[in-house]
Design a protein around this motif. Structure first.
Motif, short mmCIF file in Angstrom:
data_model
loop_
_atom_site.label_atom_id
_atom_site.label_comp_id
_atom_site.label_asym_id
_atom_site.label_seq_id
_atom_site.Cartn_x
_atom_site.Cartn_y
_atom_site.Cartn_z
N ALA A 251 0.82 -1.22 0.00
CA ALA A 251 0.00 0.00 0.00
C ALA A 251 0.85 1.27 0.00
O ALA A 251 0.51 2.24 -0.68
N ILE A 252 1.95 1.28 0.78
CA ILE A 252 2.80 2.47 0.84
C ILE A 252 3.43 2.76 -0.53
O ILE A 252 3.51 3.91 -0.96
N ILE A 253 3.86 1.70 -1.21
CA ILE A 253 4.43 1.87 -2.56
C ILE A 253 3.38 2.44 -3.51
O ILE A 253 3.63 3.38 -4.26
N LEU A 254 2.16 1.86 -3.46
CA LEU A 254 1.06 2.36 -4.29
C LEU A 254 0.72 3.81 -3.94
O LEU A 254 0.51 4.65 -4.83
N ALA A 255 0.68 4.11 -2.63
CA ALA A 255 0.31 5.45 -2.18
C ALA A 255 1.32 6.50 -2.63
O ALA A 255 0.95 7.62 -3.00
N LEU A 256 2.61 6.15 -2.58
CA LEU A 256 3.64 7.09 -3.03
C LEU A 256 3.49 7.44 -4.51
O LEU A 256 3.68 8.58 -4.92
N PHE A 257 3.11 6.44 -5.31
CA PHE A 257 2.88 6.68 -6.74
C PHE A 257 1.63 7.52 -6.97
O PHE A 257 1.61 8.41 -7.83
N ILE A 258 0.56 7.23 -6.22
CA ILE A 258 -0.73 7.88 -6.47
C ILE A 258 -0.84 9.26 -5.80
O ILE A 258 -1.29 10.23 -6.41
N PHE A 259 -0.40 9.36 -4.52
CA PHE A 259 -0.60 10.60 -3.76
C PHE A 259 0.65 11.47 -3.67
O PHE A 259 0.56 12.63 -3.25
N GLU A 263 2.16 11.51 0.96
CA GLU A 263 2.59 10.29 1.63
C GLU A 263 4.06 10.32 2.04
O GLU A 263 4.54 9.36 2.66
N LYS A 264 4.79 11.39 1.69
CA LYS A 264 6.20 11.48 2.08
C LYS A 264 6.30 11.89 3.54
O LYS A 264 5.67 12.85 3.97
N MET A 265 7.11 11.14 4.30
CA MET A 265 7.18 11.33 5.76
C MET A 265 8.61 11.69 6.18
O MET A 265 9.55 11.63 5.39
N ASN A 266 8.76 12.01 7.48
CA ASN A 266 10.09 12.27 8.05
C ASN A 266 10.93 10.99 8.04
O ASN A 266 10.37 9.89 8.09
N PRO A 267 12.27 11.13 8.03
CA PRO A 267 13.14 9.93 8.06
C PRO A 267 12.84 9.02 9.26
O PRO A 267 12.96 7.81 9.17
N GLU A 268 12.47 9.64 10.42
CA GLU A 268 12.18 8.86 11.62
C GLU A 268 10.99 7.93 11.43
O GLU A 268 10.94 6.84 12.00
N PHE A 269 10.03 8.36 10.60
CA PHE A 269 8.88 7.51 10.31
C PHE A 269 9.35 6.22 9.63
O PHE A 269 8.93 5.12 10.00
N TYR A 270 10.23 6.37 8.65
CA TYR A 270 10.71 5.20 7.90
C TYR A 270 11.58 4.31 8.77
O TYR A 270 11.61 3.09 8.58
N LEU A 271 12.29 4.91 9.76
CA LEU A 271 13.05 4.10 10.72
C LEU A 271 12.10 3.24 11.54
O LEU A 271 12.29 2.02 11.67
N GLY A 272 11.05 3.88 12.08
CA GLY A 272 10.05 3.14 12.84
C GLY A 272 9.34 2.10 12.00
O GLY A 272 9.11 0.97 12.45
N ALA A 273 9.01 2.47 10.76
CA ALA A 273 8.32 1.54 9.85
C ALA A 273 9.20 0.34 9.53
O ALA A 273 8.71 -0.80 9.47
#
Length: 304
Positions: A251-259, A263-273
């Motif tokens: 879903a995140i990959i799809l969301a980045l393409f569509i929105f 859907e772009k977040m802080n680096p800390e979000f991707y660390l937690g993810a």
């Protein structure tokens, strides 16, 4: 038996991809979460009823089954309401990463219903998931309400998956899906009636919203719902919930393409993810290895 398990495991991944697209549709549809769930479940019930009539399937269900599916229908309706609320007040990425706590909740709920011991490893990995969420919660404070809603949705989804793991041993997957969706939409209907939410404007949706709702209710609900219950004949609730936790990746990959930027977040979000999703994948690898070891030891004992 192994071929059936492999086939159903691949089918489960297809279902998870479809569910990943469900989140995208939830963000694209402009109406609020409760009306969205009402239309989604109502149209899905209609599609399944047509399927029953075409295939000449029986609608019969015993009284015990009615009570069981009444409860789980309310559970799944409430799960979807909080899920779509989470998307509306945050975004697809935040809602779905938070939903990955499902494996942790399932590891606590499943032993109660399946009468097995709670595994220490599952608890430890579950705590690591909480660490990942804590990082996200701290650095994405504007999405705290979305995280809270998604946690409620995650717990309810886990409870629903575990209960269906029991029901599939006695009831047909098609009938389970039909009655759970039927009772779910009736529950939402009662809520809307009590709160005087029905009006002409309630049903006055844009053509695009209607198109998205038809896709959501037919492919992402009616088909995926029946298929997900069906695979439980071959896969455990924990395996199902674990695989469902891969939904954010799709879903995140799809969301980045569509929105895009939304859907772009802080680096800390991707660390937690990464911590959350990494734990989910690690748990799957360890779980499969332990199951393989158990089967291997059983074969050796039989040979002796």
């Amino acid at each position: 038996m192994l071929e059936n398990k492999l086939k159903n495991y691949l089918l489960l991944h297809l279902i998870v991809f479809i569910w990943g697209f469900t989140a995208i549709l939830g963000a694209l549809i402009t109406i609020d979460a409760i009306p969205l769930v009402f239309f989604r479940m109502g149209l899905a019930v209609l599609f399944i009823a047509i399927y029953f009539l075409i295939k000449k399937k029986s609608f019969y269900l015993d009284k015990t089954g009615l009570l069981k599916f009444l409860f789980t229908g309310i559970v799944i309706a409430t799960h979807w309401i909080f899920f779509f609320k989470a998307i509306k007040v945050s975004n697809v990425s935040v809602a779905l990463v938070t939903m990955s706590t499902g494996a942790f909740f399932t590891s606590l709920i499943e032993p109660i219903f399946f009468k097995r011991k709670v595994k220490l490893l599952e608890i430890v990995l579950g705590l690591l998931v909480i660490v990942g969420l804590y990082i996200i919660f701290n650095f994405e404070s504007q999405y705290q309400l979305g995280i809270f809603y998604a946690l409620i949705a995650s717990f309810l989804g886990s409870l629903f998956a575990v209960l269906n793991g029991l029901f599939i041993k006695r009831y047909d997957a098609n009938r389970i899906s039909f009655y759970q969706l039927l009772f779910g939409v009736l529950f939402v209907t009662v809520y809307l009636l009590i709160n005087n939410r029905f009006s002409i404007a309630f049903f006055d949706l844009s053509n695009l919203d209607w198109m998205y709702l038809v896709i959501l209710s037919s492919i992402c609900t009616a088909y995926a719902f029946i298929a997900s219950v069906k695979v439980m004949e071959y896969l455990s609730p924990y395996t199902v919930m674990l695989t469902i936790n891969l939904e954010p990746i799709y879903a995140i990959i799809l969301a980045l393409f569509i929105f895009g930027d939304k859907e772009k977040m802080n680096p800390e979000f991707y660390l937690g993810a990464c911590i959350v999703l990494g734990v989910v994948l690690l748990n799957g690898i360890i779980s499969n290895k332990s199951k393989f070891k158990e089967k291997f030891l059983q074969k050796i004992k039989l040979k002796k």
